[in-house]
Motif scaffolding. Structure first.
Motif, short mmCIF file in Angstrom:
data_model
loop_
_atom_site.label_atom_id
_atom_site.label_comp_id
_atom_site.label_asym_id
_atom_site.label_seq_id
_atom_site.Cartn_x
_atom_site.Cartn_y
_atom_site.Cartn_z
N UNK A 85 0.86 -1.20 0.00
CA UNK A 85 0.00 0.00 0.00
C UNK A 85 0.89 1.25 0.00
N UNK A 86 0.73 2.09 -1.01
CA UNK A 86 1.61 3.26 -1.12
C UNK A 86 1.24 4.36 -0.16
N UNK A 87 2.08 5.37 -0.15
CA UNK A 87 1.83 6.51 0.74
C UNK A 87 0.63 7.30 0.23
N UNK A 88 -0.29 7.67 1.13
CA UNK A 88 -1.35 8.56 0.66
C UNK A 88 -1.21 9.94 1.30
N UNK A 89 -0.03 10.13 1.86
CA UNK A 89 0.31 11.45 2.37
C UNK A 89 1.77 11.66 1.97
N UNK A 90 2.03 12.66 1.15
CA UNK A 90 3.39 12.79 0.64
C UNK A 90 3.81 14.26 0.55
N UNK A 91 5.08 14.47 0.83
CA UNK A 91 5.65 15.82 0.66
C UNK A 91 6.73 15.71 -0.40
N UNK A 92 6.52 16.37 -1.52
CA UNK A 92 7.46 16.28 -2.63
C UNK A 92 8.09 17.64 -2.87
N UNK A 93 9.40 17.65 -2.94
CA UNK A 93 10.14 18.90 -3.17
C UNK A 93 10.43 19.01 -4.66
N UNK A 94 10.13 20.15 -5.25
CA UNK A 94 10.42 20.37 -6.66
C UNK A 94 11.48 21.46 -6.80
N UNK A 95 12.55 21.14 -7.52
CA UNK A 95 13.60 22.11 -7.79
C UNK A 95 13.70 22.27 -9.31
N UNK A 96 12.99 23.24 -9.88
CA UNK A 96 12.91 23.31 -11.35
C UNK A 96 14.24 23.57 -12.05
N UNK A 97 15.19 24.28 -11.39
CA UNK A 97 16.49 24.49 -12.01
C UNK A 97 16.46 25.57 -13.09
N UNK A 98 17.28 25.38 -14.12
CA UNK A 98 17.51 26.43 -15.12
C UNK A 98 17.12 25.99 -16.53
N UNK A 99 17.20 26.93 -17.46
CA UNK A 99 16.97 26.61 -18.88
C UNK A 99 15.59 26.01 -19.08
N UNK A 100 15.54 24.80 -19.67
CA UNK A 100 14.25 24.14 -19.90
C UNK A 100 13.68 23.52 -18.61
N UNK A 101 14.46 23.58 -17.52
CA UNK A 101 14.03 22.96 -16.25
C UNK A 101 12.63 23.34 -15.81
N UNK A 102 12.32 24.66 -15.73
CA UNK A 102 10.97 25.04 -15.30
C UNK A 102 9.86 24.51 -16.23
N UNK A 103 10.14 24.44 -17.53
CA UNK A 103 9.11 23.95 -18.48
C UNK A 103 8.78 22.47 -18.24
N UNK A 104 9.84 21.65 -18.08
CA UNK A 104 9.57 20.21 -17.90
C UNK A 104 9.05 19.93 -16.49
N UNK A 105 9.50 20.74 -15.50
CA UNK A 105 9.03 20.52 -14.12
C UNK A 105 7.55 20.86 -14.00
N UNK A 106 7.08 21.84 -14.78
CA UNK A 106 5.65 22.21 -14.74
C UNK A 106 4.80 21.00 -15.14
N UNK A 107 5.27 20.23 -16.11
CA UNK A 107 4.50 19.05 -16.55
C UNK A 107 4.52 17.97 -15.47
N UNK A 108 5.68 17.82 -14.82
CA UNK A 108 5.80 16.84 -13.73
C UNK A 108 4.82 17.20 -12.61
#
Ligand SMILES: NC(=O)c1ccc[n+]([C@@H]2O[C@H](COP(=O)([O-])OP(=O)(O)OC[C@H]3O[C@@H](n4cnc5c(N)ncnc54)[C@H](O)[C@@H]3O)[C@@H](O)[C@H]2O)c1
Length: 358
Positions: free
Chosen positions: A1-24
Motif C-alpha cells: 500500500x503506497x503513501x497517501x500522504x506525501x511531501x514532494x520537493x520540486x527544484x525546477x532548475x535552469x533553462x528548460x528545467x521550469x518547463x519540464x518541471x511544470x508538466x511533472x
C-alpha cells in the motif's frame, strides 16, 4: 500500500528545467487528486536560479527542506550566464551538495527503446529487433571521484580508485533487488583483470549473489561491456557498476534511445531517505523558453519517484503506459519526431499524457 500522504520537493532548475518541471507537477497533482492523497508540493531553487537570488547554487534551507521530503524532483541546472563561476560557486556544486546531503549512493538509469521509436535511434533497426530494456545501477559516492589521496603533487596528479566492502555490498543489493522485479539477470561490470578495487568488487558481488539464488549473475569487463552495449544491447537486464565505469556506460546506453530528452534517472540512498529524481539531459539553453523541450525524461523520472519513494508501483506503470501510448501514436516533441508524426510543444505533450491518465 503506497503513501497517501506525501511531501514532494520540486527544484525546477535552469533553462528548460521550469518547463519540464511544470508538466511533472501537473501530472503528480492529477494522480494525487484522483487517489485522494494529501499531497504537499514545496518548490525551491537550485543552480543558476539560486545563484541569482541568494548568491549560492543551493542554500542550507533548501537542503534542509529536501532532507525532510519524501522525494525530490530536480530539473537540470546551468547555462552560459553562470559558466564563468568557479569552484563552490558553480551550478554543479549545488547538485553535488544535494546528492551528498541525501547520501544518494545508487544511481538508476533505465534505458528502453520502444519499437515505435526505433527509427530515431542511431542503431540499425536489426540491432534493436530483440528489444532493449536495460537498467544501469551506478555507484555514485565512491571510486576515483572521491577516493583519497586526490590532487596535484608537484608534477603528478593523483586520483585514487578505492572501494570498501560495505560500499560494494549496499550497491550490489540494490541491483539484485531491482533485478527481482525485472528479468532476474545481473551483469556486474568491472576491470578485475587489472584493478585491485575491481577484484574486491567482483568478490563482494559474488558473495551478495548467494543471497539471491533466483537471480542470475554474470561478470563482465568494462571494455567488453562497452562493445556489447552497442552491438547486442538486448543481452542486458540490470547492470551494476562503479562510479567511473557507470558514468561512461550510462551515457553510451542513453544514445540508444535517440534523444537525451527521453532519459530518466533516480538516485537512491538508504531506506527512509528521500530519493532524488531528475531527467538526464542538461538545461538545453538553445531551446529554453520555446516550448520545444521533450518532457519524457522528466515524466519517466516522476514514474520512478512514484515507484521507489511513494511506493505506488501501479501509478508508476500507468504513467509509463500513458507516456508510451502518446509516443506510439506519433505525438512527439521535435527531437524525436519522424516524418508523419504530429509535433507538439512541451505543454501539449504533458496535457496529452494527463488526458490519457484521466
Ligand atoms: N544534471 C544537470 O543538471 C545537467 C546535466 C548536463 C548538463 N547540464 C548543464 O546544462 C547546460 C547545457 O549543457 P549541454 O548543452 O552540454 O547539454 P544539454 O543536455 O543541455 O543539451 C544537449 C543537446 O540536447 C538537447 N536537449 C537536451 N535536453 C533536451 C530535451 N529535454 N528535449 C529536447 N532536446 C533536448 C539540447 O537542445 C542540446 O542540443 C550546461 O550549463 C551544463 O553544465 C546540467
Amino acid at each position: 500500500m503506497g503513501k497517501n500522504r506525501a511531501r514532494v520537493m520540486l527544484l525546477p532548475g535552469d533553462g528548460v528545467g521550469p518547463e519540464v518541471t511544470a508538466e511533472v507537477e501537473a501530472v503528480l497533482r492529477q494522480i494525487a487528486d484522483r487517489g485522494h492523497w494529501e499531497l504537499s508540493v514545496v518548490e525551491g531553487l537550485i543552480g543558476g536560479a539560486s545563484i541569482d537570488r541568494y548568491g549560492l547554487p543551493v542554500t542550507d534551507a533548501t537542503l534542509a527542506s529536501c532532507r525532510t521530503a519524501d522525494a525530490v524532483f530536480k530539473g537540470p541546472v546551468g547555462g552560459p550566464k553562470w559558466d564563468h563561476l568557479r569552484g563552490e560557486q558553480r551550478c554543479e556544486a549545488g547538485l553535488l551538495r544535494l546528492r551528498k546531503e541525501l547520501d544518494a549512493f545508487a544511481n538508476l538509469r533505465p534505458t528502453a527503446v520502444r519499437p515505435s521509436l526505433a527509427s530515431v535511434s542511431p542503431l540499425r533497426p536489426e540491432r534493436l529487433a530483440e528489444g532493449v530494456d536495460l537498467l544501469i545501477v551506478r555507484e555514485l559516492t565512491g571510486c576515483a571521484y572521491f577516493g583519497q589521496p586526490k590532487g596535484r603533487f608537484g608534477d603528478r596528479a593523483v586520483d585514487t580508485m578505492a572501494y570498501t566492502v560495505d560500499e560494494v555490498r549496499r550497491l550490489a543489493r540494490v541491483g539484485f533487488e531491482l533485478a527481482r522485479s525485472r528479468k532476474r539477470r545481473v551483469t556486474s561490470v568491472d576491470k578485475a583483470n587489472v584493478l585491485e578495487s575491481s577484484r574486491l568488487w567482483r568478490d563482494v558481488v559474488t558473495e551478495v549473489a548467494a543471497e539471491y539464488p533466483d537471480v542470475q549473475l554474470e561478470h563482465q569487463l568494462v571494455d567488453s561491456c562497452a562493445m556489447l552495449l552497442i552491438s547486442r544491447p538486448s543481452l542486458f537486464d540490470v547492470i551494476i557498476t562503479g562510479n567511473l565505469f557507470g558514468d561512461i556506460l550510462s551515457d553510451e546506453a542513453g544514445v540508444l534511445v535517440g534523444s537525451l530528452g527521453m532519459l530518466p534517472s533516480a538516485s537512491l540512498g538508504s531506506p527512509g531517505t528521500p530519493g532524488l529524481y531528475e531527467p538526464v539531459h542538461g538545461a538545453a539553453p538553445d531551446i529554453a523558453g520555446q516550448g520545444k523541450a521533450n518532457p519524457v525524461g522528466s515524466l519517466l523520472s516522476l514514474a520512478l519517484l512514484l515507484r521507489y519513494s511513494l511506493d505506488h508501483p501501479d501509478e508508476a506503470a500507468r504513467l509509463e503506459a500513458a507516456i508510451g501510448s502518446v509516443l506510439d501514436d506519433g505525438i512527439r516533441t521535435m527531437d524525436v519526431a519522424g516524418s508523419g508524426d504530429h509535433v507538439v510543444s512541451t505543454a501539449a505533450f504533458g496535457q496529452e499524457v494527463r488526458r490519457r491518465l484521466a
